[in-house]
Design a protein around this motif. Structure first.
Motif, PDB file in Angstrom:
ATOM      1  N   PRO B 142       0.796  -1.233   0.000  1.00 56.92           N
ATOM      2  CA  PRO B 142       0.000   0.000   0.000  1.00 56.92           C
ATOM      3  C   PRO B 142       0.832   1.289   0.000  1.00 56.92           C
ATOM      4  O   PRO B 142       0.738   2.083   0.931  1.00 56.92           O
ATOM      5  CB  PRO B 142      -0.855  -0.135   1.260  1.00 56.92           C
ATOM      6  N   HIS B 143       1.621   1.464  -1.036  1.00 60.35           N
ATOM      7  CA  HIS B 143       2.439   2.676  -1.164  1.00 60.35           C
ATOM      8  C   HIS B 143       2.402   3.140  -2.614  1.00 60.35           C
ATOM      9  O   HIS B 143       2.265   2.341  -3.522  1.00 60.35           O
ATOM     10  CB  HIS B 143       3.883   2.391  -0.754  1.00 60.35           C
ATOM     11  N   ARG B 144       2.557   4.417  -2.801  1.00 58.59           N
ATOM     12  CA  ARG B 144       2.556   5.001  -4.142  1.00 58.59           C
ATOM     13  C   ARG B 144       3.846   4.623  -4.867  1.00 58.59           C
ATOM     14  O   ARG B 144       4.941   4.794  -4.325  1.00 58.59           O
ATOM     15  CB  ARG B 144       2.419   6.527  -3.979  1.00 58.59           C
ATOM     16  N   LEU B 145       3.729   4.102  -6.080  1.00 53.62           N
ATOM     17  CA  LEU B 145       4.918   3.727  -6.860  1.00 53.62           C
ATOM     18  C   LEU B 145       5.030   4.592  -8.109  1.00 53.62           C
ATOM     19  O   LEU B 145       4.043   4.810  -8.809  1.00 53.62           O
ATOM     20  CB  LEU B 145       4.823   2.247  -7.275  1.00 53.62           C
ATOM     21  N   ASP B 146       6.219   5.089  -8.380  1.00 56.46           N
ATOM     22  CA  ASP B 146       6.467   5.898  -9.573  1.00 56.46           C
ATOM     23  C   ASP B 146       6.889   4.952 -10.703  1.00 56.46           C
ATOM     24  O   ASP B 146       8.041   4.543 -10.799  1.00 56.46           O
ATOM     25  CB  ASP B 146       7.567   6.920  -9.249  1.00 56.46           C
ATOM     26  N   CYS B 147       5.921   4.627 -11.569  1.00 51.66           N
ATOM     27  CA  CYS B 147       6.165   3.613 -12.599  1.00 51.66           C
ATOM     28  C   CYS B 147       7.137   4.100 -13.665  1.00 51.66           C
ATOM     29  O   CYS B 147       7.899   3.295 -14.219  1.00 51.66           O
ATOM     30  CB  CYS B 147       4.860   3.170 -13.243  1.00 51.66           C
ATOM     31  N   ALA B 148       7.124   5.398 -13.964  1.00 53.82           N
ATOM     32  CA  ALA B 148       8.049   5.924 -14.979  1.00 53.82           C
ATOM     33  C   ALA B 148       9.496   5.714 -14.502  1.00 53.82           C
ATOM     34  O   ALA B 148      10.362   5.255 -15.249  1.00 53.82           O
ATOM     35  CB  ALA B 148       7.777   7.405 -15.223  1.00 53.82           C
ATOM     36  N   ARG B 149       9.712   6.013 -13.241  1.00 58.54           N
ATOM     37  CA  ARG B 149      11.023   5.800 -12.614  1.00 58.54           C
ATOM     38  C   ARG B 149      11.429   4.322 -12.652  1.00 58.54           C
ATOM     39  O   ARG B 149      12.577   3.984 -12.965  1.00 58.54           O
ATOM     40  CB  ARG B 149      10.874   6.235 -11.156  1.00 58.54           C
ATOM     41  N   MET B 150      10.479   3.450 -12.364  1.00 59.02           N
ATOM     42  CA  MET B 150      10.748   2.004 -12.376  1.00 59.02           C
ATOM     43  C   MET B 150      11.090   1.544 -13.799  1.00 59.02           C
ATOM     44  O   MET B 150      11.959   0.696 -13.994  1.00 59.02           O
ATOM     45  CB  MET B 150       9.549   1.233 -11.838  1.00 59.02           C
ATOM     46  N   ASN B 151      10.417   2.119 -14.809  1.00 57.06           N
ATOM     47  CA  ASN B 151      10.694   1.734 -16.189  1.00 57.06           C
ATOM     48  C   ASN B 151      12.065   2.202 -16.651  1.00 57.06           C
ATOM     49  O   ASN B 151      12.737   1.495 -17.412  1.00 57.06           O
ATOM     50  CB  ASN B 151       9.598   2.266 -17.115  1.00 57.06           C
ATOM     51  N   THR B 152      12.462   3.373 -16.177  1.00 60.04           N
ATOM     52  CA  THR B 152      13.809   3.861 -16.509  1.00 60.04           C
ATOM     53  C   THR B 152      14.845   2.874 -15.969  1.00 60.04           C
ATOM     54  O   THR B 152      15.808   2.508 -16.647  1.00 60.04           O
ATOM     55  CB  THR B 152      14.042   5.258 -15.879  1.00 60.04           C
ATOM     56  N   ALA B 153      14.612   2.430 -14.746  1.00 62.47           N
ATOM     57  CA  ALA B 153      15.522   1.464 -14.124  1.00 62.47           C
ATOM     58  C   ALA B 153      15.493   0.138 -14.865  1.00 62.47           C
ATOM     59  O   ALA B 153      16.538  -0.493 -15.093  1.00 62.47           O
ATOM     60  CB  ALA B 153      15.124   1.251 -12.667  1.00 62.47           C
ATOM     61  N   ALA B 154      14.282  -0.294 -15.252  1.00 63.24           N
ATOM     62  CA  ALA B 154      14.117  -1.604 -15.886  1.00 63.24           C
ATOM     63  C   ALA B 154      14.952  -1.721 -17.159  1.00 63.24           C
ATOM     64  O   ALA B 154      15.462  -2.793 -17.483  1.00 63.24           O
ATOM     65  CB  ALA B 154      12.638  -1.857 -16.194  1.00 63.24           C
ATOM     66  N   ARG B 155      15.119  -0.587 -17.859  1.00 62.71           N
ATOM     67  CA  ARG B 155      15.894  -0.633 -19.115  1.00 62.71           C
ATOM     68  C   ARG B 155      17.349  -1.050 -18.888  1.00 62.71           C
ATOM     69  O   ARG B 155      17.973  -1.637 -19.757  1.00 62.71           O
ATOM     70  CB  ARG B 155      15.812   0.721 -19.827  1.00 62.71           C
ATOM     71  N   HIS B 156      17.867  -0.758 -17.695  1.00 65.04           N
ATOM     72  CA  HIS B 156      19.239  -1.164 -17.385  1.00 65.04           C
ATOM     73  C   HIS B 156      19.391  -2.680 -17.266  1.00 65.04           C
ATOM     74  O   HIS B 156      20.503  -3.203 -17.299  1.00 65.04           O
ATOM     75  CB  HIS B 156      19.713  -0.521 -16.071  1.00 65.04           C
ATOM     76  N   LEU B 157      18.272  -3.359 -17.069  1.00 63.16           N
ATOM     77  CA  LEU B 157      18.339  -4.813 -16.888  1.00 63.16           C
ATOM     78  C   LEU B 157      18.329  -5.564 -18.214  1.00 63.16           C
ATOM     79  O   LEU B 157      18.694  -6.742 -18.278  1.00 63.16           O
ATOM     80  CB  LEU B 157      17.156  -5.296 -16.038  1.00 63.16           C
ATOM     81  N   LEU B 158      17.881  -4.883 -19.264  1.00 63.53           N
ATOM     82  CA  LEU B 158      17.758  -5.558 -20.559  1.00 63.53           C
ATOM     83  C   LEU B 158      19.127  -5.995 -21.089  1.00 63.53           C
ATOM     84  O   LEU B 158      20.137  -5.357 -20.818  1.00 63.53           O
ATOM     85  CB  LEU B 158      17.080  -4.630 -21.578  1.00 63.53           C
ATOM     86  N   GLY B 159      19.109  -7.095 -21.822  1.00 66.69           N
ATOM     87  CA  GLY B 159      20.349  -7.594 -22.407  1.00 66.69           C
ATOM     88  C   GLY B 159      20.962  -8.694 -21.568  1.00 66.69           C
ATOM     89  O   GLY B 159      20.321  -9.230 -20.656  1.00 66.69           O
ATOM     90  N   THR B 160      22.211  -9.028 -21.864  1.00 65.22           N
ATOM     91  CA  THR B 160      22.892 -10.153 -21.218  1.00 65.22           C
ATOM     92  C   THR B 160      23.770  -9.640 -20.079  1.00 65.22           C
ATOM     93  O   THR B 160      24.601  -8.757 -20.283  1.00 65.22           O
ATOM     94  CB  THR B 160      23.741 -10.903 -22.271  1.00 65.22           C
ATOM     95  N   HIS B 161      23.499 -10.147 -18.874  1.00 65.16           N
ATOM     96  CA  HIS B 161      24.260  -9.719 -17.687  1.00 65.16           C
ATOM     97  C   HIS B 161      24.502 -10.917 -16.771  1.00 65.16           C
ATOM     98  O   HIS B 161      23.804 -11.916 -16.845  1.00 65.16           O
ATOM     99  CB  HIS B 161      23.444  -8.704 -16.851  1.00 65.16           C
ATOM    100  N   ASP B 162      25.459 -10.742 -15.904  1.00 64.67           N
ATOM    101  CA  ASP B 162      25.607 -11.663 -14.778  1.00 64.67           C
ATOM    102  C   ASP B 162      24.599 -11.200 -13.718  1.00 64.67           C
ATOM    103  O   ASP B 162      24.709 -10.091 -13.203  1.00 64.67           O
ATOM    104  CB  ASP B 162      27.051 -11.589 -14.235  1.00 64.67           C
ATOM    105  N   PHE B 163      23.611 -12.038 -13.417  1.00 60.56           N
ATOM    106  CA  PHE B 163      22.536 -11.630 -12.514  1.00 60.56           C
ATOM    107  C   PHE B 163      22.758 -12.091 -11.064  1.00 60.56           C
ATOM    108  O   PHE B 163      21.792 -12.250 -10.322  1.00 60.56           O
ATOM    109  CB  PHE B 163      21.184 -12.115 -13.046  1.00 60.56           C
ATOM    110  N   THR B 164      24.013 -12.300 -10.676  1.00 57.20           N
ATOM    111  CA  THR B 164      24.305 -12.744  -9.308  1.00 57.20           C
ATOM    112  C   THR B 164      23.639 -11.842  -8.255  1.00 57.20           C
ATOM    113  O   THR B 164      23.045 -12.329  -7.289  1.00 57.20           O
ATOM    114  CB  THR B 164      25.837 -12.758  -9.074  1.00 57.20           C
ATOM    115  N   SER B 165      23.701 -10.529  -8.438  1.00 59.88           N
ATOM    116  CA  SER B 165      23.126  -9.598  -7.461  1.00 59.88           C
ATOM    117  C   SER B 165      21.610  -9.762  -7.344  1.00 59.88           C
ATOM    118  O   SER B 165      21.028  -9.448  -6.312  1.00 59.88           O
ATOM    119  CB  SER B 165      23.411  -8.153  -7.866  1.00 59.88           C
ATOM    120  N   LEU B 166      20.990 -10.229  -8.420  1.00 59.10           N
ATOM    121  CA  LEU B 166      19.534 -10.336  -8.445  1.00 59.10           C
ATOM    122  C   LEU B 166      19.066 -11.792  -8.354  1.00 59.10           C
ATOM    123  O   LEU B 166      17.995 -12.136  -8.863  1.00 59.10           O
ATOM    124  CB  LEU B 166      18.982  -9.667  -9.709  1.00 59.10           C
TER     125      LEU B 166
END
Lengths: 261, 261
Positions: B142-166
């Motif tokens: 139950p908290h307000r989420l800024d989806c535009a901000r989340m989408n900006t972040a999400a773009r950094h995840l695209l592509g091939t990465h080592d996902f150990t942190s996640l």
């Protein structure tokens, strides 16, 4: 120190709007040894307030029937501010039971006796396979329904009638005259069929028998023109089957505006 | 006489699309003494076919995680016609487990190894109170989420990465390089936030950690620009919390068209 001891001693009447997933409740009314909506609410409210809380509901829903807008009232001297109740109860009640609104009302208010109308919805899933995430709230009935035909029939139910044919034979009540203000069948996404009824009051199993009777008409087993005869027969066996509880939800209870506060 | 004895003796490979409400399953993978998706499916299929059925799923979902498009395969000599399987299983399986599609495939098909991509959805309910009828399939936040901000972040995840942190620190797998094809945050009815991810494969808890990490960004705890650093840290503690299983649904598994039949 309980809330009662901290209370100012003044009893006040609270009206609460209650939502529940009926799947794991043995109905609204308290019964010894069974998990009921009234039982869980009274136990939690008694613990919370220190008062021996007895609640009254607008209507008794059967085992397995859901509610989004059941209304209850009770008296308490508990000093929890009125705008805190929803949050406090959200953190205290089990996850299939929710109080969505709390208001202080005059002691003239009575959740059942002051009610002018009740709105129920019966939802059918006519898809070949049920929608998995909605299965608890819809009756799976994988057959094509003719909604226009069902709506023609529904119009015969409007107004004031003796609803003996459309209520459980074992119902105890003598006066079976009720007024139906609204009865409409709507289709959604070409697989969901919703029967919405608004009435002055409903007899035992009445909405579920209306659903079964309209479905018979929707599949062509009976005709819309049969309904006046079904009503005038005053005989339960003239109508369709009692449809299962999972499709039924108590949506809203209407009061005159005078009673609120 | 079992189906096996009536069978024509030819083993064939079946591919089935499976949906389940994960709430009352201890995950996909068979475990002694626990109710699992694989356990229930294998027991029912073995009883039905007379073969000792062992199924393979496209992915192992955790306890409490749902699926609308899990894919399994198994071999059987059972003569049930392919267009009957869905109906037969609908009447045999418990109501929280559904086979929505059955196809005969070549023996070269493997539900896990042949998969090109998987699509998951994580759903949050940001309303003050949860939607009662959807509570089993959404995480109440139950908290307000800024989806535009989340989408900006999400773009950094695209592509091939080592996902150990996640991914969960206790994950056993050594190669933690995966490719994310799509990661998008959508808002619906101004209270539902859905995080949709499509990837070559997912590590243990990966989608639930992506959800927790994007939510931190959505509430302003961290910034979209922090994500490259979180990824390169290759350290689980750099990322956000593992969000609860109820919000997660396995939506779809993608295969190259060659394998179907």
């Amino acid at each position: 120190m309980t809330f009662r001891e901290r209370g100012n001693g003044f009893m006040k009447r609270l009206k609460m709007t209650v939502a529940y997933d009926g799947t794991e409740f043995a109905g609204f009314q308290r019964q010894p040894g069974k998990r009921t909506v009234q039982g869980v609410l009274e136990d939690v409210l008694t613990r919370l307030t220190g008062n021996d809380v007895q609640i009254t509901g607008a209507g008794r829903t059967d085992s397995g029937v859901h509610a989004l807008g059941q209304v209850i009232h009770f008296d308490t001297s508990c000093p929890i501010p009125i705008d805190r109740w929803v949050r406090v109860l959200h953190h205290t009640l089990p996850c299939d039971l929710l109080v969505t609104k709390a208001e202080e009302v005059s002691t003239g208010f009575h959740s059942r006796k002051s009610a002018c109308w009740k709105r129920y919805r019966y939802t059918l899933d006519t898809g070949k396979l049920p929608d998995l995430f909605q299965r608890r709230y819809r009756t799976h009935y994988p057959h094509r329904l003719d909604c226009a035909r069902m709506n023609t029939a529904a119009r015969h139910l409007l107004g004031t009638h003796d609803f003996t044919s459309l209520s459980a034979a074992k119902a105890q009540v003598k006066d079976r005259v009720r007024t139906l203000y609204h009865c409409e069948v709507r289709e959604k996404d070409s697989r969901i069929v919703m029967i919405e009824v608004v009435g002055s009051g409903f007899l035992y199993h009445m909405v579920r028998i209306i659903a079964g009777t309209l479905v018979d008409i929707g599949v062509g087993k009976t005709a819309p023109g049969d309904l006046p005869g079904i009503l005038s027969a005053k005989d339960r066996s003239a109508a369709g089957k009692t449809f299962p509880p999972e499709g039924l939800t108590m949506m809203e209870v209407g009061y005159t505006p005078w009673f609120i506060s």
